[in-house]
Design a protein around this motif. Structure first.
Motif, PDB file in Angstrom:
ATOM      1  N   GLN A  91       0.810  -1.211   0.000  1.00 29.57           N
ATOM      2  CA  GLN A  91       0.000   0.000   0.000  1.00 29.57           C
ATOM      3  C   GLN A  91       0.849   1.269   0.000  1.00 29.57           C
ATOM      4  O   GLN A  91       0.307   2.358   0.115  1.00 29.57           O
ATOM      5  N   THR A  92       2.151   1.151  -0.124  1.00 28.82           N
ATOM      6  CA  THR A  92       3.018   2.321  -0.057  1.00 28.82           C
ATOM      7  C   THR A  92       3.902   2.389  -1.292  1.00 28.82           C
ATOM      8  O   THR A  92       4.063   1.410  -2.021  1.00 28.82           O
ATOM      9  N   LYS A  93       4.464   3.554  -1.513  1.00 33.41           N
ATOM     10  CA  LYS A  93       5.407   3.759  -2.599  1.00 33.41           C
ATOM     11  C   LYS A  93       6.339   4.890  -2.219  1.00 33.41           C
ATOM     12  O   LYS A  93       6.040   5.696  -1.323  1.00 33.41           O
ATOM     13  N   LEU A  94       7.480   4.951  -2.894  1.00 33.60           N
ATOM     14  CA  LEU A  94       8.443   6.020  -2.669  1.00 33.60           C
ATOM     15  C   LEU A  94       8.164   7.165  -3.632  1.00 33.60           C
ATOM     16  O   LEU A  94       8.002   6.942  -4.838  1.00 33.60           O
ATOM     17  N   VAL A  95       8.109   8.372  -3.088  1.00 33.14           N
ATOM     18  CA  VAL A  95       7.791   9.551  -3.882  1.00 33.14           C
ATOM     19  C   VAL A  95       8.733  10.677  -3.470  1.00 33.14           C
ATOM     20  O   VAL A  95       8.975  10.890  -2.273  1.00 33.14           O
ATOM     21  N   TRP A  96       9.258  11.396  -4.453  1.00 33.05           N
ATOM     22  CA  TRP A  96      10.019  12.608  -4.166  1.00 33.05           C
ATOM     23  C   TRP A  96       9.033  13.754  -3.945  1.00 33.05           C
ATOM     24  O   TRP A  96       8.097  13.931  -4.726  1.00 33.05           O
ATOM     25  N   ILE A  97       9.227  14.506  -2.873  1.00 37.47           N
ATOM     26  CA  ILE A  97       8.396  15.669  -2.608  1.00 37.47           C
ATOM     27  C   ILE A  97       9.269  16.923  -2.648  1.00 37.47           C
ATOM     28  O   ILE A  97      10.480  16.859  -2.399  1.00 37.47           O
ATOM     29  N   ARG A  98       8.627  18.030  -2.974  1.00 36.56           N
ATOM     30  CA  ARG A  98       9.334  19.308  -3.071  1.00 36.56           C
ATOM     31  C   ARG A  98       8.753  20.302  -2.072  1.00 36.56           C
ATOM     32  O   ARG A  98       7.549  20.310  -1.802  1.00 36.56           O
ATOM     33  N   TYR A  99       9.641  21.149  -1.571  1.00 38.59           N
ATOM     34  CA  TYR A  99       9.245  22.299  -0.759  1.00 38.59           C
ATOM     35  C   TYR A  99       9.604  23.556  -1.558  1.00 38.59           C
ATOM     36  O   TYR A  99      10.718  24.062  -1.443  1.00 38.59           O
ATOM     37  N   PRO A 100       8.674  24.042  -2.370  1.00 40.33           N
ATOM     38  CA  PRO A 100       9.006  25.183  -3.224  1.00 40.33           C
ATOM     39  C   PRO A 100       9.230  26.454  -2.423  1.00 40.33           C
ATOM     40  O   PRO A 100       8.537  26.725  -1.439  1.00 40.33           O
ATOM     41  N   GLU A 101      10.244  27.215  -2.864  1.00 37.36           N
ATOM     42  CA  GLU A 101      10.568  28.518  -2.290  1.00 37.36           C
ATOM     43  C   GLU A 101      10.887  28.446  -0.796  1.00 37.36           C
ATOM     44  O   GLU A 101      10.686  29.411  -0.059  1.00 37.36           O
ATOM     45  N   LEU A 102      11.402  27.304  -0.347  1.00 37.48           N
ATOM     46  CA  LEU A 102      11.828  27.192   1.045  1.00 37.48           C
ATOM     47  C   LEU A 102      13.150  27.936   1.217  1.00 37.48           C
ATOM     48  O   LEU A 102      14.108  27.698   0.470  1.00 37.48           O
ATOM     49  N   PRO A 103      13.253  28.871   2.168  1.00 34.86           N
ATOM     50  CA  PRO A 103      14.516  29.595   2.375  1.00 34.86           C
ATOM     51  C   PRO A 103      15.672  28.626   2.624  1.00 34.86           C
ATOM     52  O   PRO A 103      15.521  27.612   3.306  1.00 34.86           O
ATOM     53  N   MET A 104      16.823  28.937   2.076  1.00 33.21           N
ATOM     54  CA  MET A 104      17.936  28.000   2.088  1.00 33.21           C
ATOM     55  C   MET A 104      18.573  27.840   3.467  1.00 33.21           C
ATOM     56  O   MET A 104      19.341  26.887   3.668  1.00 33.21           O
ATOM     57  N   GLU A 105      18.257  28.706   4.420  1.00 31.78           N
ATOM     58  CA  GLU A 105      18.786  28.478   5.763  1.00 31.78           C
ATOM     59  C   GLU A 105      18.126  27.279   6.436  1.00 31.78           C
ATOM     60  O   GLU A 105      18.591  26.805   7.478  1.00 31.78           O
ATOM     61  N   TYR A 106      17.045  26.780   5.833  1.00 37.66           N
ATOM     62  CA  TYR A 106      16.383  25.584   6.359  1.00 37.66           C
ATOM     63  C   TYR A 106      16.822  24.328   5.621  1.00 37.66           C
ATOM     64  O   TYR A 106      16.304  23.250   5.887  1.00 37.66           O
ATOM     65  N   TRP A 107      17.768  24.457   4.721  1.00 36.87           N
ATOM     66  CA  TRP A 107      18.207  23.305   3.949  1.00 36.87           C
ATOM     67  C   TRP A 107      19.247  22.506   4.733  1.00 36.87           C
ATOM     68  O   TRP A 107      20.401  22.365   4.332  1.00 36.87           O
ATOM     69  N   HIS A 108      18.830  21.974   5.834  1.00 36.66           N
ATOM     70  CA  HIS A 108      19.659  21.108   6.665  1.00 36.66           C
ATOM     71  C   HIS A 108      19.010  19.730   6.680  1.00 36.66           C
ATOM     72  O   HIS A 108      17.777  19.610   6.690  1.00 36.66           O
ATOM     73  N   GLU A 109      19.824  18.676   6.662  1.00 32.85           N
ATOM     74  CA  GLU A 109      19.284  17.325   6.548  1.00 32.85           C
ATOM     75  C   GLU A 109      18.303  17.007   7.673  1.00 32.85           C
ATOM     76  O   GLU A 109      17.221  16.448   7.436  1.00 32.85           O
ATOM     77  N   LYS A 110      18.644  17.368   8.910  1.00 35.57           N
ATOM     78  CA  LYS A 110      17.743  17.076  10.025  1.00 35.57           C
ATOM     79  C   LYS A 110      16.443  17.867   9.910  1.00 35.57           C
ATOM     80  O   LYS A 110      15.361  17.358  10.236  1.00 35.57           O
ATOM     81  N   ILE A 111      16.533  19.118   9.463  1.00 36.83           N
ATOM     82  CA  ILE A 111      15.332  19.937   9.324  1.00 36.83           C
ATOM     83  C   ILE A 111      14.423  19.372   8.242  1.00 36.83           C
ATOM     84  O   ILE A 111      13.203  19.215   8.436  1.00 36.83           O
ATOM     85  N   LEU A 112      14.997  19.003   7.102  1.00 35.50           N
ATOM     86  CA  LEU A 112      14.190  18.505   5.992  1.00 35.50           C
ATOM     87  C   LEU A 112      13.599  17.135   6.295  1.00 35.50           C
ATOM     88  O   LEU A 112      12.457  16.849   5.918  1.00 35.50           O
ATOM     89  N   LEU A 113      14.338  16.275   6.974  1.00 33.69           N
ATOM     90  CA  LEU A 113      13.787  14.977   7.353  1.00 33.69           C
ATOM     91  C   LEU A 113      12.669  15.131   8.378  1.00 33.69           C
ATOM     92  O   LEU A 113      11.681  14.377   8.355  1.00 33.69           O
ATOM     93  N   SER A 114      12.798  16.111   9.268  1.00 34.00           N
ATOM     94  CA  SER A 114      11.722  16.386  10.213  1.00 34.00           C
ATOM     95  C   SER A 114      10.472  16.870   9.496  1.00 34.00           C
ATOM     96  O   SER A 114       9.356  16.453   9.820  1.00 34.00           O
ATOM     97  N   MET A 115      10.644  17.723   8.504  1.00 35.08           N
ATOM     98  CA  MET A 115       9.510  18.178   7.712  1.00 35.08           C
ATOM     99  C   MET A 115       8.923  17.038   6.890  1.00 35.08           C
ATOM    100  O   MET A 115       7.701  16.963   6.687  1.00 35.08           O
ATOM    101  N   GLY A 116       9.778  16.120   6.431  1.00 35.85           N
ATOM    102  CA  GLY A 116       9.297  14.994   5.643  1.00 35.85           C
ATOM    103  C   GLY A 116       8.432  14.031   6.427  1.00 35.85           C
ATOM    104  O   GLY A 116       7.619  13.307   5.834  1.00 35.85           O
ATOM    105  N   LYS A 117       8.577  13.994   7.744  1.00 37.18           N
ATOM    106  CA  LYS A 117       7.751  13.105   8.554  1.00 37.18           C
ATOM    107  C   LYS A 117       6.282  13.492   8.501  1.00 37.18           C
ATOM    108  O   LYS A 117       5.415  12.669   8.808  1.00 37.18           O
ATOM    109  N   ALA A 118       5.985  14.729   8.118  1.00 30.47           N
ATOM    110  CA  ALA A 118       4.588  15.132   7.976  1.00 30.47           C
ATOM    111  C   ALA A 118       3.926  14.412   6.812  1.00 30.47           C
ATOM    112  O   ALA A 118       2.701  14.232   6.805  1.00 30.47           O
TER     113      ALA A 118
END
Length: 338
Positions: free
Chosen positions: A193-220
């Protein structure tokens, strides 16, 4: 020389009770020769029916031979130390050892669940494909679970992640899909019932481009797998990209609220961030169909577009609506024949 004996013309030796000569047929004496034993044979103890034999692979303890059954009994846990069943009416309960369960869970830390149609491909062909084509760094153990499901346990975590991201793959022309193994998996109740999908965060300020921050956002979006390499390197500044495992059915989170504290203060700062899914399964708000957005909806464009003219055919007519003095007027204009 006694009856039944014959002397050899070569060396003069006498052999007793030899069969008569049968012409060109080879005699048993032609096969006599020295025999060299390189592997010792098991030697029985001399007791009829005894199963105890000396063998070079058997272990010895204080000069006493250890049978396989004895070694197996020695490796088993003590039955008396295991939990006893609890009977509650017609129900019998067993509280399993928790440490044994958690120890067993560790062996599935690098496991995937695959599914393939076994009507057209065999398990041996899947194993051969894994060995010769997948280019794994370590070993992989495959076990059929039934109904086309296969349990794949990888020795190296990188191999598991690579195959998960690579799927679906083809094995002898048949599609094989993967999902992450999870406890209590049931082939009757838990189809893929699942699949892998790439998601985008458009126009996200680059100071948030940290692996831990993005993985935390990805959990949503459910279960993040990894951050895009170009995102970590900052090569693309218009959107950040994260690979997540999402459900095939159900609603998807399309917007989140990101919160943080101001540096050196307790004041809370937040902003809203859109999420775009790259798998092409979008839902049109106009026709309610999947795989396209409202901006791409043909039904919506056809509805909004006024039918100013009909299809032109050679020798036919088409209507043009004009307004004169506030009153609409229609007239037919003949088309030119080609």
């Amino acid at each position: 020389m006694a009856s039944g004996e014959r002397s050899s013309e070569k060396d003069g030796r006498i052999f007793a009770a030899r069969p008569p000569d049968r012409g060109k047929q080879r005699r048993i004496t032609d096969f006599w020769g020295p025999v060299i034993n390189t592997v010792p044979f098991p030697v029985a103890t001399g007791i009829p029916g005894s199963a105890e034999m000396s063998h070079p692979r058997e272990e010895t303890t204080a000069g006493r031979k250890q049978s396989y059954a004895a070694m197996a009994r020695r490796s088993m846990p003590n039955i008396d130390d295991l939990p006893d069943p609890i009977r509650a009416g017609n129900l019998t309960k067993i509280m399993i050892p928790q440490e044994a369960y958690e120890e067993r869970l560790q062996s599935f830390s690098h496991a995937l669940i695959g599914r393939v149609n076994f009507c057209f491909v065999s398990m041996d062909e899947v194993r051969a494909e894994a060995k010769n084509v997948w280019n794994l760094k370590g070993k992989v153990t495959l076990a059929p679970l039934g109904k086309g499901f296969i349990l794949l346990r990888f020795e190296v975590e990188g191999d598991m992640a690579a195959m998960w991201k690579r799927g679906p793959i083809k094995v002898k022309g048949q599609i094989m899909r993967f999902q992450r193994w999870r406890p209590e998996f049931n082939i009757h109740e838990d189809p893929v019932q699942t699949k892998l999908v790439w998601i985008r965060y458009p126009e996200l300020p680059m100071e948030y481009w940290h692996e831990k921050i993005l993985l935390s956002m990805g959990k949503a979006s459910r279960c993040p797998v990894e951050v895009d390499r170009r995102t970590i390197q900052g090569n693309m500044g218009n959107y950040a990209r994260v690979l997540v495992e999402v459900l095939l059915s159900g609603t998807r989170v399309e917007e989140i609220q990101v919160e943080r504290k101001q540096p050196g203060k307790d004041d809370l700062f937040w902003f809203k961030q859109r999420i775009l899914y790259e798998d092409g399964i979008e839902r049109c708000t106009s026709c309610k169909k999947l795989r396209h957005l409202a901006e791409q909806c043909r039904s919506k464009r056809n509805t909004e577009r006024q039918p100013a003219e009909e299809d032109r055919r050679p020798g036919g007519t088409f209507q043009v609506t004009k307004e004169e003095g506030g009153a609409p007027r229609s007239e037919e204009i003949p088309t030119k024949s080609s």
